[in-house]
Structure formats: C-alpha cells, structure tokens
Design a protein around this motif. Structure first.
Motif: not given
Length: 72
Positions: A38-43
């Motif tokens: 979920x944290x890496x989803x923005x990348x």
C-alpha cells in the motif's frame, strides 16, 4: 486532439490516481494495517506523473527557442 493535449489529459488522470493512492496509504496507516504494497502503491503513478510534469514544464521553454530560431 494534439499530442500536448493528450499529455495534459494523461497527467490529470495520473494525478487523480496518485491522490487516491496517497489517501489509501493514509487510511492504511490510520487503521494500522501493515502492508508494504500500500505504501509503494503511490509510486506507480508518481513516476509517469513526474515525466509528464517535466514535459509540460519544459514545453514553453523549448517552443520559445524553436520560435526564435524560425524568426532568424
């Protein structure tokens, strides 16, 4: 539609996707969900968003130079 309009439209949709990914990340943090993806989803939308943003930023400068060359 011209190429510049396509880039602007893609940039708008990518910014919407990036905003939703950030909101999902904030919700996951508030619920204390431990999911790294979920944290890496923005990348995912951020990288092409950077490319389209830099293109639109440089476009007036490049077109101004090419316009000056055509006048000479």
């Amino acid at each position: 539609m011209t190429g510049n309009m396509w880039v602007r439209q893609i940039h708008r949709w990518l910014s919407l996707a990036f905003t939703l990914a950030v909101i999902a990340n904030i919700v996951a943090l508030a619920l204390q969900i431990q999911a790294t993806w979920i944290g890496l989803l923005a990348f995912v939308p951020l990288i092409p968003l950077l490319a389209t943003g830099l293109y639109m930023f440089a476009l007036p400068h490049v077109s101004r130079r090419s316009g000056a060359r055509q006048e000479a």
